[in-house]
Each structure stands twice: as C-alpha cells, then as structure tokens.
Design an enzyme around this catalytic site. Structure first.
Site, PDB file in Angstrom:
ATOM      1  N   ASP A 147     -36.449 -36.393   1.678  1.00  0.00           N
ATOM      2  CA  ASP A 147     -37.676 -35.163   2.385  1.00  0.00           C
ATOM      3  C   ASP A 147     -38.242 -34.744   1.638  1.00  0.00           C
ATOM      4  O   ASP A 147     -37.319 -34.559   0.376  1.00  0.00           O
ATOM      5  CB  ASP A 147     -37.324 -34.166   3.418  1.00  0.00           C
ATOM      6  CG  ASP A 147     -38.439 -33.209   3.951  1.00  0.00           C
ATOM      7  OD1 ASP A 147     -37.906 -33.143   5.864  1.00  0.00           O
ATOM      8  OD2 ASP A 147     -38.790 -32.288   3.417  1.00  0.00           O
ATOM      9  N   SER A 148     -39.800 -34.980   1.208  1.00  0.00           N
ATOM     10  CA  SER A 148     -40.002 -34.377   0.148  1.00  0.00           C
ATOM     11  C   SER A 148     -40.528 -33.777  -0.361  1.00  0.00           C
ATOM     12  O   SER A 148     -40.839 -32.546  -1.387  1.00  0.00           O
ATOM     13  CB  SER A 148     -41.821 -35.145  -0.185  1.00  0.00           C
ATOM     14  OG  SER A 148     -42.289 -34.704   1.048  1.00  0.00           O
ATOM     15  N   THR A 206     -40.980 -38.994   5.994  1.00  0.00           N
ATOM     16  CA  THR A 206     -41.252 -39.549   7.939  1.00  0.00           C
ATOM     17  C   THR A 206     -41.287 -41.394   8.387  1.00  0.00           C
ATOM     18  O   THR A 206     -40.905 -41.599   8.808  1.00  0.00           O
ATOM     19  CB  THR A 206     -42.609 -38.812   8.482  1.00  0.00           C
ATOM     20  OG1 THR A 206     -42.056 -37.454   8.304  1.00  0.00           O
ATOM     21  CG2 THR A 206     -42.317 -39.498   9.721  1.00  0.00           C
ATOM     22  N   THR A 245     -45.394 -36.383   3.356  1.00  0.00           N
ATOM     23  CA  THR A 245     -46.881 -35.484   3.771  1.00  0.00           C
ATOM     24  C   THR A 245     -46.441 -34.706   2.936  1.00  0.00           C
ATOM     25  O   THR A 245     -47.729 -33.802   2.363  1.00  0.00           O
ATOM     26  CB  THR A 245     -47.819 -35.807   4.844  1.00  0.00           C
ATOM     27  OG1 THR A 245     -46.465 -35.190   5.603  1.00  0.00           O
ATOM     28  CG2 THR A 245     -47.902 -37.450   5.193  1.00  0.00           C
TER      29      THR A 245
HETATM   30  N1  ASP Z   1     -41.266 -33.934   5.955  1.00  0.00           N
HETATM   31  C1  ASP Z   1     -41.657 -34.298   5.555  1.00  0.00           C
HETATM   32  C2  ASP Z   1     -41.471 -34.926   4.729  1.00  0.00           C
HETATM   33  O1  ASP Z   1     -42.544 -34.392   3.655  1.00  0.00           O
HETATM   34  C3  ASP Z   1     -42.686 -34.924   6.381  1.00  0.00           C
HETATM   35  C4  ASP Z   1     -43.901 -36.373   6.090  1.00  0.00           C
HETATM   36  O2  ASP Z   1     -43.275 -37.109   5.645  1.00  0.00           O
HETATM   37  O3  ASP Z   1     -44.710 -36.264   6.807  1.00  0.00           O
HETATM   38  O4  ASP Z   1     -40.963 -35.619   4.209  1.00  0.00           O
END
Ligand code: ASP
Length: 346
Positions: free
Chosen positions: A61-62, A16, A93
C-alpha cells in the site's frame, strides 16, 4: 523503413491497481507476483504500443512507501536505463505524488519519460479506471518527454507539481499551481513547457538518492497552544519541521506558541519550512505581519510548491547535508521545476 519498436519497463510497487477482489466479500487483497502478469495479459492493446517487460519491486500500500523504496525505485530505473525507451511505475495513488517528487529530485538530466500511474479501482473489477490509465501511461512512456510525470484519468501532471485531491473521483490528481503538461483526448496534447535535457548526450541520469525520513509536518488551527514539553519533544526527535499555516503562510502571533516552536527549532539548527493549508496559491510570508514575524525568525517559505514536493525537498536537503545557512538558497532554486525560481521569503 519501419520504425524501431519502443521498449517500456513496467515497475510494480503496489496499490489498488493490481489488487484482486475476494469473490465473497468486497475486501481488496494484494495481488501475487504472477497475478499482475495475468492481469496485464488482459490488456492486449499494451503489446501493440510497446515491447514490455515487467519487474515487481514490492507490493505495498503506498502509505508504506518511504525514502528507502524511493531509492530502490530510482536505482532500478537507472540500472536498466539503457535497455528501455521509457519507464512506467504502477503505484498506489495515496502517496504517488510524494514518490514522483522524490524521483524528480533523485534523478536529474533525464532523457526519457518516467511515468507513474495507478487506479482508483482494481484492474480486475467492473468500471475500473486501471485499463485506460495503463494504456495512456505506456503510450506516454514511448514519447519524447524527459520528465517524471503522473498519468491519470487522461491527464499528465508534472511529478513535482501534482497533488492527490480526491479519494473518490476517477480524476484523483490535480496540479494547482502549474498547468498540466499534457492530456489525452481524441488526440494527445502536450504542453510546450516540457523539460529539455540539460546535457542531451548523457547516457544515464545523474542519481542522488539521499533523503531522510524524520521530519514532521504540523497543521495550525485557531486558538491552538503547544506546550513546552511538546516543543522540546519535537526538537529532540526530528531533523526538519514543516508547518502548514493559514492562507499565504500566516500563523498566530498573539500569545503564540508557534513563535516559541520556531525559535526553539531554529536555535537547534532545525530548518522550518512554511507551507499553506490552501490547495492553490503561494506562500507569501511578507504579505502580512503574521507571516513577517516568521521571516525574521528564519523560517523558509514554501513558495508555490505542492505540499508533497515541499516535504520531499526538505528530506532531500537534510539527506544531502546542505548547510543550515544555505537553507533559503536551497529552497529558492528549483531542482526539478517544483517552484518558481528565486521565491524564498517573497
Ligand atoms: N491505498 C492505496 C494505495 O495508495 C490506494 C490506491 O492505490 O488508490 O496504495
């Protein structure tokens, strides 16, 4: 005499943090390579903390990160180890705690900080937590902390002890079974319990990135039955099993298909690790009959490890080809402060 200015490498992997919000919708879109550089130029304070360089490794996206990306990340850090005083990884995250566990296991004998951060809202939007997180992370990367850690919402967590606990709060991470290793208030407070390099004069960490992806994690629910077909399909397709039992690692033993699953997996020399559905507290398989049955079968205790570090440790154990007979010993010995020592099947 003026202190030498610290150099920090920013490694972007996605998430994000660097996304941009389309003006006509609230949809968040992945950033382009140049866009992140522009965004960082909007946090001018960063350049007063350290001399920065930016490397974009991927923009995922992780949820799409896996052992291959962990390897690339670890090799990129080690490849540029001598050029920088610290490293900051910008990461989604969702799986940040898996990546921090993997890097902690992949790189031993650190002499510099490797800090992961990200944000709950993109840097470009109002009320974003990205700005504070990246400032804290870069500052942390200039300090003398030879550990992989996650810096988020003014808190610093050990890479092998942290869990994402909220998809909503800015305080997205917690370390349930181990204290935070530091926090940013008016001043930065660091716990005294940080790692000390084992070999202080090593110039680069020891790198071992072997890990496999094909393990499975199963959650137990009351009354659940698992058919023989499902058991056979599991044992024929995975190399390791993690089960999240109740409380201190208990599973049904009365007409229980969990016993059949564990027996069959262990017969096939597939290691089985017991984790817990509780966020905090440790797996103590000897506490109840419903745990002891699984000790007798040869199930490994996940001890007080986070679910993330436990699963990644199993992937590493399999990747390194540790003998099946050595599995309890491998889990009982902390590799990177991920558990209390000597804890297998306590
Ligand atoms: N879906 C995102 C990720 O993990 C969520 C984030 O970065 O907060 O890439």
């Amino acid at each position: 005499m003026q202190n030498k200015r610290k150099k920090v490498l920013l490694l972007h992997t996605g998430g994000t943090f660097g996304m941009r919000v389309e003006s006509d919708s609230q949809e968040v879109k992945p950033t382009t390579a140049g866009y992140l550089g522009e965004l960082l130029a909007h946090v001018p304070e960063l350049t007063s903390i350290a001399e920065l360089d930016l490397q974009i490794l991927c923009n995922l996206d992780s949820s799409d990160m896996r052992s291959e990306q962990w390897r690339v990340l670890a090799e990129s850090i080690c490849g540029r180890w001598n050029e920088f005083d610290g490293f900051v990884i910008i990461h989604g995250t969702d799986t940040m705690a898996y990546t921090s566990s993997a890097l902690s296991f992949f790189m031993s004998n650190l002499t510099k900080p490797v800090v992961l951060t990200g944000s709950q809202r993109p840097l470009s939007v109002l009320r974003s937590d990205a700005r504070a997180n990246i400032i804290d992370a870069v500052e942390l990367a200039t300090l003398d902390i030879p550990e992989v850690c996650i810096c988020f919402d003014s808190e610093v967590h050990r890479g092998t002890r942290v869990t994402k606990f909220s998809s909503e709060h800015m305080q997205a991470f917690r370390s349930y079974n181990s204290p935070e290793i530091g926090n940013f208030g008016v001043h930065f407070h660091l716990s005294r319990d940080i790692a000390k390099p084992l070999v202080a004069n090593r110039v680069a960490p020891i790198l071992d990135c072997r890990a496999v992806d094909n393990i499975i994690a199963l959650d137990c629910i009351p009354g659940q039955t698992i058919s023989n077909e499902v058991i056979e399909s599991i044992v024929s397709s995975v190399r390791g099993v993690v089960i999240r039992g109740f409380g201190s690692g208990n599973l049904p033993i009365n007409k229980s298909s969990w016993i059949a699953l564990c027996q069959r997996a262990l017969e096939c020399r597939i290691p089985v690790v017991m984790a817990t559905q509780c966020g905090a507290g440790m797996v103590s398989l000897n506490a109840y009959e419903n745990g002891r049955v699984f000790v007798d079968l040869g199930v490994i205790s996940g001890s007080d490890m986070s679910f993330e570090s436990l699963t990644v440790k199993l992937m590493v154990m399999l990747g390194r080809g540790v003998a099946f007979e050595q599995r309890h010993q491998f889990f009982a010995e902390p590799m990177s402060m991920e558990c209390v020592s000597g804890s297998s099947n306590e």
